[in-house]
Design a protein around this motif. Structure first.
Motif, PDB file in Angstrom:
ATOM      1  N   LEU A  10      15.224   0.532 -10.248  1.00  0.00           N
ATOM      2  CA  LEU A  10      15.929   0.389  -8.600  1.00  0.00           C
ATOM      3  C   LEU A  10      16.449  -1.069  -8.807  1.00  0.00           C
ATOM      4  O   LEU A  10      17.504  -0.992  -8.122  1.00  0.00           O
ATOM      5  N   PHE A  11      15.444  -1.785  -9.016  1.00  0.00           N
ATOM      6  CA  PHE A  11      15.722  -3.345  -8.805  1.00  0.00           C
ATOM      7  C   PHE A  11      15.482  -4.135  -9.968  1.00  0.00           C
ATOM      8  O   PHE A  11      14.939  -3.600 -11.018  1.00  0.00           O
ATOM      9  N   THR A  12      15.959  -5.349  -9.856  1.00  0.00           N
ATOM     10  CA  THR A  12      15.567  -6.330 -11.107  1.00  0.00           C
ATOM     11  C   THR A  12      14.285  -6.391 -11.258  1.00  0.00           C
ATOM     12  O   THR A  12      13.510  -6.252 -10.231  1.00  0.00           O
ATOM     13  N   GLY A  13      13.926  -7.228 -12.211  1.00  0.00           N
ATOM     14  CA  GLY A  13      12.329  -7.376 -12.542  1.00  0.00           C
ATOM     15  C   GLY A  13      12.009  -7.748 -13.957  1.00  0.00           C
ATOM     16  O   GLY A  13      12.856  -7.900 -14.803  1.00  0.00           O
ATOM     17  N   VAL A  14      10.839  -8.194 -14.168  1.00  0.00           N
ATOM     18  CA  VAL A  14      10.307  -8.397 -15.561  1.00  0.00           C
ATOM     19  C   VAL A  14      10.657  -7.358 -16.409  1.00  0.00           C
ATOM     20  O   VAL A  14      11.334  -7.504 -17.515  1.00  0.00           O
ATOM     21  N   LEU A  15      10.750  -6.086 -16.189  1.00  0.00           N
ATOM     22  CA  LEU A  15      10.767  -5.102 -17.348  1.00  0.00           C
ATOM     23  C   LEU A  15      12.316  -4.813 -17.550  1.00  0.00           C
ATOM     24  O   LEU A  15      12.759  -4.771 -18.716  1.00  0.00           O
ATOM     25  N   PRO A  16      13.252  -4.696 -16.364  1.00  0.00           N
ATOM     26  CA  PRO A  16      14.938  -4.764 -16.761  1.00  0.00           C
ATOM     27  C   PRO A  16      15.335  -5.852 -17.534  1.00  0.00           C
ATOM     28  O   PRO A  16      16.007  -5.606 -18.458  1.00  0.00           O
ATOM     29  N   ARG A  17      14.555  -6.998 -17.002  1.00  0.00           N
ATOM     30  CA  ARG A  17      14.987  -8.147 -18.088  1.00  0.00           C
ATOM     31  C   ARG A  17      14.687  -7.873 -19.708  1.00  0.00           C
ATOM     32  O   ARG A  17      15.540  -8.294 -20.507  1.00  0.00           O
ATOM     33  N   ARG A  18      13.686  -7.602 -19.756  1.00  0.00           N
ATOM     34  CA  ARG A  18      12.929  -7.080 -21.095  1.00  0.00           C
ATOM     35  C   ARG A  18      13.824  -6.176 -21.739  1.00  0.00           C
ATOM     36  O   ARG A  18      14.253  -6.381 -22.932  1.00  0.00           O
ATOM     37  N   VAL A  19      14.365  -5.084 -20.943  1.00  0.00           N
ATOM     38  CA  VAL A  19      15.241  -4.222 -21.566  1.00  0.00           C
ATOM     39  C   VAL A  19      16.543  -4.913 -22.100  1.00  0.00           C
ATOM     40  O   VAL A  19      16.971  -4.648 -23.221  1.00  0.00           O
ATOM     41  N   ALA A  20      17.306  -5.633 -21.282  1.00  0.00           N
ATOM     42  CA  ALA A  20      18.218  -6.446 -21.770  1.00  0.00           C
ATOM     43  C   ALA A  20      18.034  -7.187 -22.856  1.00  0.00           C
ATOM     44  O   ALA A  20      19.051  -7.135 -23.785  1.00  0.00           O
ATOM     45  N   ALA A  21      17.013  -7.889 -22.935  1.00  0.00           N
ATOM     46  CA  ALA A  21      16.739  -8.767 -23.950  1.00  0.00           C
ATOM     47  C   ALA A  21      16.543  -8.161 -25.353  1.00  0.00           C
ATOM     48  O   ALA A  21      17.064  -8.545 -26.398  1.00  0.00           O
ATOM     49  N   GLN A  22      15.984  -6.932 -25.273  1.00  0.00           N
ATOM     50  CA  GLN A  22      15.613  -6.302 -26.518  1.00  0.00           C
ATOM     51  C   GLN A  22      16.888  -5.631 -27.029  1.00  0.00           C
ATOM     52  O   GLN A  22      17.224  -5.661 -28.129  1.00  0.00           O
ATOM     53  N   ALA A  23      17.512  -5.242 -26.224  1.00  0.00           N
ATOM     54  CA  ALA A  23      19.065  -4.644 -26.463  1.00  0.00           C
ATOM     55  C   ALA A  23      19.847  -5.497 -27.153  1.00  0.00           C
ATOM     56  O   ALA A  23      20.640  -5.568 -28.008  1.00  0.00           O
TER      57      ALA A  23
END
Length: 290
Positions: A193-206
């Motif tokens: 739903l919102f940004t956070g530690v885990l969504p940022r990690r998704v982008a970094a791993q991708a």
């Protein structure tokens, strides 16, 4: 006056994500016509106890609570109901009706397609939907269901799924699956739903996987604070008031002895001890609430 609305969130160590939640609560408050307050079960301010206090100050004695969760995992099934039970112990005059998590509702699918469109996929693009991940097989299956629903309703080459924590496949493995299926370009779609530690990690791993393999990967934005999300929360609020909120318990690990999870059947649930809530130094066990 109808019962006010309590929006219950998980909380995040990322202040930007917490602020997006707070702004979304204000957006719902401006649209609904009854008092609205939002609180977190852990990590962020305000705690649920403070949100309940704010609604009680309006004279409310019956509150509709909606878990702002995409899947019915432990937070929606146990942590939030346990927190509400604790609030009833603190306020004997208070009662709650509890709504459903958001789930792969057509509104959520439409919002995901909007985020996907922002990175201009083509019919040849393969999509990787990335959820949070859970130790609850039923919750992980909801992410797989959302992926299949997107695949059936979106003009792309296909939709696979992965998780950023607690469950397999992880993001690199999900991207590799897309590559092995013939993807020449991949769109990563965060199921958050919102940004956070885990969504940022998704982008970094991708981004790291793309750099290593040479396969182009674009990562979409999270769903975010938007009017479409407001409409779904209002729908969940209204069905809770009508007593129509029903959960699918066919594969719930708290009710059904799933292989490898038998010990969790009937397990008592305890609310998180919110670091900013000093009114409740001890947790109270409570059966899961869906």
């Amino acid at each position: 006056m109808n019962a006010p609305l309590l929006i219950a969130g998980h909380g995040t160590a990322d202040e930007a994500g917490a602020e997006q939640f707070r702004q979304f609560v204000k957006r719902v408050d401006g649209a609904l016509g009854v008092p609205v307050a939002g609180g977190f079960i852990e990590l962020s301010n305000p705690p649920i106890a403070s949100a309940v206090d704010a609604l009680l100050a309006t004279g409310a004695r019956r509150v509709a609570a909606v878990p702002l969760m995409l899947v019915a995992a432990g937070h929606a099934k146990g942590d939030i109901p346990a927190s509400l039970a604790r609030e009833r112990q603190r306020h004997q005059e208070l009662s709650f009706v509890y709504g459903r998590p958001l789930g792969p509702h057509p509104t959520i699918l439409a919002l995901l397609r909007e985020r996907l469109a922002e990175i201009s996929p083509t019919p040849a693009t393969m999509v990787l939907l990335v959820g949070r991940g859970s130790t609850d097989p039923d919750a992980n299956a909801e992410v797989a269901r959302a992926a299949r629903l997107l695949a059936e309703t979106t003009p792309v080459a296909g939709v696979e799924y992965a998780f950023i924590s607690l469950a397999a496949p992880g993001v690199p493995a999900g991207l590799e699956r897309c590559r092995l299926l013939g993807a020449e370009r991949i769109a990563v779609l965060p199921y958050f739903l919102f940004t956070g530690v885990l969504p940022r990690r998704v982008a970094a791993q991708a981004a790291a996987w793309s750099a290593e393999t040479g396969v182009p990967v674009d990562t979409a934005e999270v769903i975010g604070d938007c009017d479409g999300l407001v409409s779904l929360v209002v729908e969940r609020y209204e069905e809770a008031l009508r007593g129509e909120a029903r959960a699918n318990c066919d594969a719930c690990l708290y009710r059904i002895a799933l292989p490898g999870h038998e010990h969790r059947v009937g397990a008592p649930q305890t609310p998180h001890d919110h670091p900013h809530d000093h009114a409740h130094p001890h947790s109270h066990a409570h059966p899961h609430g869906h």
